[in-house]
Design an enzyme around this catalytic site. Sequence first.
Site, short mmCIF file in Angstrom:
data_model
loop_
_atom_site.label_atom_id
_atom_site.label_comp_id
_atom_site.label_asym_id
_atom_site.label_seq_id
_atom_site.Cartn_x
_atom_site.Cartn_y
_atom_site.Cartn_z
CG HIS A 31 2.30 -9.26 -0.13
ND1 HIS A 31 1.66 -10.24 0.64
CD2 HIS A 31 2.12 -7.86 1.89
CE1 HIS A 31 1.11 -9.75 1.66
NE2 HIS A 31 1.35 -8.57 2.28
CG ASP B 161 -1.88 -0.90 1.41
OD1 ASP B 161 -2.22 -2.29 0.02
OD2 ASP B 161 -2.73 -0.54 1.98
CB SER C 122 11.07 3.49 4.73
OG SER C 122 11.42 3.76 3.72
#
Length: 295
Positions: free
Chosen positions: A152, A95, A262
């Site tokens: 992911h 995200d 980050s």
Amino acid sequence: MIINKIRKKIYLYIQYLLPKLLITNVCGYISKKKLSIITTYLIFLFIKIYKIDMKETKYPNIFHYKTFNKFFIRKLNMNNRPIDKNKCHVVQNTDGIINQIGIIKDNQIFQFKGCKYSLFNLIGRDKNINKIFSNGYFLNVYLAPNNYHRVHMSYDGILLKMIYIPGKLFSVNNIVSENLCNLFLLNERVVFIFKTSFGLMIKILVGAHIVGSINTSWYGSIIPPRKNKIKIWNWPYINNIYKKDFIYLKKGEEIGYFNLGSTVITLFPPKIIRFNSNLKKGSKIKVGELLAFII
């Protein structure tokens, strides 16, 4: 306009002066302490300030999280985040907000107007990998404080190499990333090189101010320890037969996570993918959504 420029220069100057490693270590220590009701209250405030939708998480009850860090690396309820299963599609791996997206021109990656940084230096000065990815494609995604902070896999792949590159801990927010040239070369990072059915793919997790650590699902914590030298892990193979216990991740499986936020950079060689045309600088993205089409 002039006042804004002055403010940005002051902000950047402060970034240089701050004892970034000390602040990171202190924040990391505190975030992992069990502070009972204080921890719960801090989580409550954080959710309110950043408008976090806890319905997306695997454990929506804030009392489940005994430390602030456990909350920050919270898992999603993946039933509410379906992964695009189309074999011709590469998916988003986290995200966040797209910082930049485009083509790697002449081994240079665009950061902001007037600033490009070296692909060769970004990946740890590997000549062969640099050659493969020259004129390829890049995607830079910023993980804001309110975002999910696990990363992911974008497509089924086997890990060939993992590289830790030491560096600074500058913030990677918009003010810094759009004004401090070579930011992603200055900061510490971990480079993952994967082999997929359509070619190589690189994922780069960039460390930053207050990023206490970067963890992987197979190795645990890569950072810390922090050492002032490059470290490389290889999973060699001959004629497609792997000589060590190889690491295979399917699309959507977890690579690892940041302890605090980050940036994630994804790289592709030329002529193997075509980005989703809806994606542009500033686009908000989510895990499992369409990133690119395999050519």
